[in-house]
Design a protein around this motif. Sequence first.
Motif, PDB file in Angstrom:
ATOM      1  N   LYS A   1      -3.779   3.708  -1.154  1.00 39.73           N
ATOM      2  CA  LYS A   1      -3.712   2.833  -2.009  1.00 39.73           C
ATOM      3  C   LYS A   1      -2.859   1.140  -2.044  1.00 39.73           C
ATOM      4  O   LYS A   1      -1.827   1.573  -2.434  1.00 39.73           O
ATOM      5  CB  LYS A   1      -3.735   3.675  -3.174  1.00 39.73           C
ATOM      6  N   THR A   2      -3.733   0.245  -2.088  1.00 38.15           N
ATOM      7  CA  THR A   2      -2.969  -0.904  -2.507  1.00 38.15           C
ATOM      8  C   THR A   2      -2.690  -1.238  -4.778  1.00 38.15           C
ATOM      9  O   THR A   2      -3.769  -1.066  -5.049  1.00 38.15           O
ATOM     10  CB  THR A   2      -3.881  -2.349  -2.596  1.00 38.15           C
ATOM     11  N   VAL A   3      -1.212  -0.910  -4.304  1.00 39.86           N
ATOM     12  CA  VAL A   3      -0.246  -0.982  -5.163  1.00 39.86           C
ATOM     13  C   VAL A   3      -0.330  -2.355  -6.129  1.00 39.86           C
ATOM     14  O   VAL A   3       0.253  -1.993  -7.029  1.00 39.86           O
ATOM     15  CB  VAL A   3       0.744   0.159  -5.932  1.00 39.86           C
TER      16      VAL A   3
ATOM     17  N   VAL B   1       0.800  -1.064   0.318  1.00 37.97           N
ATOM     18  CA  VAL B   1      -0.112   0.079  -0.304  1.00 37.97           C
ATOM     19  C   VAL B   1       1.154   1.397   0.491  1.00 37.97           C
ATOM     20  O   VAL B   1       1.522   1.208   1.191  1.00 37.97           O
ATOM     21  CB  VAL B   1      -0.684  -0.545   1.377  1.00 37.97           C
TER      22      VAL B   1
ATOM     23  N   ASN C   1       0.800   4.984   0.090  1.00 35.29           N
ATOM     24  CA  ASN C   1      -0.751   6.837   0.325  1.00 35.29           C
ATOM     25  C   ASN C   1      -2.009   6.105   0.639  1.00 35.29           C
ATOM     26  O   ASN C   1      -2.980   6.798  -0.741  1.00 35.29           O
ATOM     27  CB  ASN C   1      -0.001   7.404  -0.931  1.00 35.29           C
TER      28      ASN C   1
ATOM     29  N   ALA D   1       3.582   4.804  -8.165  1.00 34.45           N
ATOM     30  CA  ALA D   1       2.759   4.850  -7.778  1.00 34.45           C
ATOM     31  C   ALA D   1       3.200   6.397  -6.660  1.00 34.45           C
ATOM     32  O   ALA D   1       2.138   7.073  -6.408  1.00 34.45           O
ATOM     33  CB  ALA D   1       3.244   4.497  -5.639  1.00 34.45           C
TER      34      ALA D   1
END
Length: 75
Positions: free
Chosen positions: A42-44, A38, A40, A74
């Motif tokens: 958000k799951t990347v 994750v 920031n 990201a």
Amino acid sequence: MDKESPGLNLEKLVAVLQPNGHQLILEEIPHWNAAELVVNGKTVFHCKINDLDFGNDGKLHPLCGEARIAALNAY
């Protein structure tokens, strides 16, 4: 931790991300055998922890490479 410990597999992912300057916080998640990266909020990247078992430090592991690229993209 023993050889089958998921923590040992995650160490490979950490070893690939830290040299790029990423600060990592490892947190337990409710999903068994899951690893999520994750950035920031958000799951990347995500994968099964057991899929990270490769027998080296992770630098040659294709999933660790994918995670490193996802973290770099990201930003």
